[in-house]
Write a protein that holds these residues in place. Structure first.
Motif, PDB file in Angstrom:
ATOM      1  N   ARG A  39       5.028   8.499   7.870  1.00 42.93           N
ATOM      2  CA  ARG A  39       4.543   9.946   7.428  1.00 42.93           C
ATOM      3  C   ARG A  39       4.951  10.331   5.917  1.00 42.93           C
ATOM      4  NH1 ARG A  39       5.458  10.969  12.787  1.00 42.93           N
ATOM      5  NH2 ARG A  39       7.606  11.625  12.495  1.00 42.93           N
ATOM      6  N   GLN A  40       5.946   9.520   5.442  1.00 44.33           N
ATOM      7  CA  GLN A  40       6.333  10.136   3.958  1.00 44.33           C
ATOM      8  C   GLN A  40       5.767   8.993   3.047  1.00 44.33           C
ATOM      9  OE1 GLN A  40      10.795   9.355   4.124  1.00 44.33           O
ATOM     10  NE2 GLN A  40      10.708  11.336   5.448  1.00 44.33           N
ATOM     11  N   GLY A  41       4.887   8.040   3.578  1.00 36.82           N
ATOM     12  CA  GLY A  41       3.966   7.000   2.731  1.00 36.82           C
ATOM     13  C   GLY A  41       5.041   6.115   2.361  1.00 36.82           C
ATOM     14  N   ARG A  42       6.068   5.679   2.963  1.00 34.48           N
ATOM     15  CA  ARG A  42       7.252   4.786   2.339  1.00 34.48           C
ATOM     16  C   ARG A  42       6.932   3.424   2.630  1.00 34.48           C
ATOM     17  NH1 ARG A  42      12.639   7.473   2.802  1.00 34.48           N
ATOM     18  NH2 ARG A  42      13.326   5.517   1.792  1.00 34.48           N
ATOM     19  N   LEU A  43       5.916   3.122   3.483  1.00 32.72           N
ATOM     20  CA  LEU A  43       5.950   1.843   4.181  1.00 32.72           C
ATOM     21  C   LEU A  43       4.909   0.920   3.333  1.00 32.72           C
ATOM     22  CD1 LEU A  43       5.711   2.533   8.106  1.00 32.72           C
ATOM     23  CD2 LEU A  43       7.791   1.990   6.556  1.00 32.72           C
ATOM     24  N   SER A  44       5.389  -0.290   3.304  1.00 32.33           N
ATOM     25  CA  SER A  44       4.420  -1.519   2.620  1.00 32.33           C
ATOM     26  C   SER A  44       3.228  -1.373   3.642  1.00 32.33           C
ATOM     27  CB  SER A  44       5.103  -2.675   2.445  1.00 32.33           C
ATOM     28  OG  SER A  44       5.167  -3.449   3.722  1.00 32.33           O
ATOM     29  N   GLU A  45       2.031  -2.160   3.060  1.00 30.19           N
ATOM     30  CA  GLU A  45       1.035  -2.446   4.103  1.00 30.19           C
ATOM     31  C   GLU A  45       1.408  -3.205   5.300  1.00 30.19           C
ATOM     32  OE1 GLU A  45      -2.831  -4.288   2.591  1.00 30.19           O
ATOM     33  OE2 GLU A  45      -2.745  -2.938   0.731  1.00 30.19           O
ATOM     34  N   GLN A  46       2.338  -4.168   5.158  1.00 30.27           N
ATOM     35  CA  GLN A  46       2.765  -5.138   6.098  1.00 30.27           C
ATOM     36  C   GLN A  46       3.764  -4.547   6.999  1.00 30.27           C
ATOM     37  OE1 GLN A  46       5.286  -8.532   4.876  1.00 30.27           O
ATOM     38  NE2 GLN A  46       5.108  -9.389   6.680  1.00 30.27           N
ATOM     39  N   GLN A  47       4.339  -3.583   6.708  1.00 26.59           N
ATOM     40  CA  GLN A  47       5.301  -2.807   7.442  1.00 26.59           C
ATOM     41  C   GLN A  47       4.406  -1.542   8.231  1.00 26.59           C
ATOM     42  OE1 GLN A  47       7.857  -1.108   4.288  1.00 26.59           O
ATOM     43  NE2 GLN A  47       9.654  -2.309   4.717  1.00 26.59           N
ATOM     44  N   GLN A  48       3.417  -1.152   7.696  1.00 27.42           N
ATOM     45  CA  GLN A  48       2.556  -0.206   8.382  1.00 27.42           C
ATOM     46  C   GLN A  48       1.814  -0.988   9.366  1.00 27.42           C
ATOM     47  OE1 GLN A  48       2.192   2.872   9.370  1.00 27.42           O
ATOM     48  NE2 GLN A  48       1.034   3.931   7.752  1.00 27.42           N
ATOM     49  N   ALA A  49       1.438  -1.993   9.015  1.00 27.63           N
ATOM     50  CA  ALA A  49       0.511  -2.892  10.245  1.00 27.63           C
ATOM     51  C   ALA A  49       1.429  -3.309  11.472  1.00 27.63           C
ATOM     52  CB  ALA A  49      -0.019  -4.197   9.504  1.00 27.63           C
ATOM     53  N   PHE A  50       2.747  -3.388  10.869  1.00 25.95           N
ATOM     54  CA  PHE A  50       3.648  -3.961  12.028  1.00 25.95           C
ATOM     55  C   PHE A  50       3.905  -2.666  12.887  1.00 25.95           C
ATOM     56  CE2 PHE A  50       7.766  -3.360  14.031  1.00 25.95           C
ATOM     57  CZ  PHE A  50       8.177  -4.592  14.426  1.00 25.95           C
ATOM     58  N   ARG A  51       3.945  -1.485  12.239  1.00 29.43           N
ATOM     59  CA  ARG A  51       4.325  -0.248  13.187  1.00 29.43           C
ATOM     60  C   ARG A  51       3.161   0.210  13.926  1.00 29.43           C
ATOM     61  NH1 ARG A  51       3.266   5.206  12.903  1.00 29.43           N
ATOM     62  NH2 ARG A  51       1.782   4.915  11.433  1.00 29.43           N
ATOM     63  N   ARG A  52       2.037   0.094  13.370  1.00 30.87           N
ATOM     64  CA  ARG A  52       0.677   0.554  14.230  1.00 30.87           C
ATOM     65  C   ARG A  52       0.417  -0.423  15.260  1.00 30.87           C
ATOM     66  NH1 ARG A  52      -2.722   1.566   9.069  1.00 30.87           N
ATOM     67  NH2 ARG A  52      -2.493   3.925   8.609  1.00 30.87           N
ATOM     68  N   ARG A  53       0.616  -1.759  15.039  1.00 28.35           N
ATOM     69  CA  ARG A  53       0.172  -2.875  16.023  1.00 28.35           C
ATOM     70  C   ARG A  53       1.431  -2.718  17.338  1.00 28.35           C
ATOM     71  NH1 ARG A  53       0.752  -6.656  12.965  1.00 28.35           N
ATOM     72  NH2 ARG A  53       2.914  -7.251  13.326  1.00 28.35           N
ATOM     73  N   ASN A  54       2.872  -2.503  16.889  1.00 28.10           N
ATOM     74  CA  ASN A  54       3.789  -2.443  17.992  1.00 28.10           C
ATOM     75  C   ASN A  54       3.970  -0.978  18.531  1.00 28.10           C
ATOM     76  OD1 ASN A  54       5.424  -5.151  18.055  1.00 28.10           O
ATOM     77  ND2 ASN A  54       5.037  -4.834  16.027  1.00 28.10           N
ATOM     78  N   ASN A  55       3.589  -0.010  17.813  1.00 28.82           N
ATOM     79  CA  ASN A  55       3.532   1.401  18.448  1.00 28.82           C
ATOM     80  C   ASN A  55       2.456   1.533  19.497  1.00 28.82           C
ATOM     81  OD1 ASN A  55       5.584   2.446  16.756  1.00 28.82           O
ATOM     82  ND2 ASN A  55       4.330   3.896  15.744  1.00 28.82           N
ATOM     83  N   ARG A  56       1.281   0.688  19.177  1.00 26.03           N
ATOM     84  CA  ARG A  56       0.063   0.669  20.284  1.00 26.03           C
ATOM     85  C   ARG A  56       0.628  -0.267  21.338  1.00 26.03           C
ATOM     86  NH1 ARG A  56      -3.302  -0.095  15.731  1.00 26.03           N
ATOM     87  NH2 ARG A  56      -3.136  -2.273  15.949  1.00 26.03           N
TER      88      ARG A  56
END
Length: 153
Positions: A39-56
């Motif tokens: 939410r703070q926009g602090r994740l790299s593209e790779q970290q954001q992709a990991f978060r989205r994939r694993n949260n789903r």
């Protein structure tokens, strides 16, 4: 404790959380900590992709307790309610290290708590319990502290 059963033989629930209270007085869990970074926009593209994939994946893998009982997170009904993994939920626990790596990369502390009795159970299913901690002033009982970059076992 029943006679003949040692503490090490009792079920030990697991929770990964911030060692510091949040603005509401609770301890943000590992998923919330990573989601806050997003939410703070602090994740790299790779970290954001990991978060989205694993949260789903997590959303599909187990029940959100609030869909069963909308009051489970109600601060007036269940103050400080928090989810704890059952130790048998190894398929869920296996993905936590990726979240811990993200937190470590951003210098966000996370601790592993273990307890046979973390609080009053307000929800339970095959992989988790939701509890209201017995002592709101305590950090949910005995804990083992880990930096986010250390393996939690």
């Amino acid at each position: 404790m029943p006679k003949g059963i040692s503490d090490s033989e009792r079920v030990r629930y697991l929770r990964f959380q911030s060692p510091r209270r949040n603005s509401r007085g609770g301890f943000t869990g590992v998923f919330g900590l990573v989601n806050n970074l997003a939410r703070q926009g602090r994740l790299s593209e790779q970290q954001q992709a990991f978060r989205r994939r694993n949260n789903r994946w997590y959303d599909a893998a187990y029940t959100d307790p609030s869909t069963v009982d909308p009051r489970v997170y109600d601060e007036h009904v269940n103050p400080g309610a928090a989810a704890w993994f059952k130790p048998s939920a190894t398929h869920l626990l296996a993905r936590v290290p990726g979240y811990l790596q993200i937190l470590a990369a951003h210098g966000v502390a996370c601790q592993l708590l273990r307890s046979a009795d973390p609080g009053r159970v307000v929800y339970e299913d095959a992989v988790q319990i939701m509890v209201v901690p017995y002592a709101r002033s305590a950090a949910y009982g005995a804990s083992e502290h880990h930096r986010a970059d250390e393996p939690a076992e």
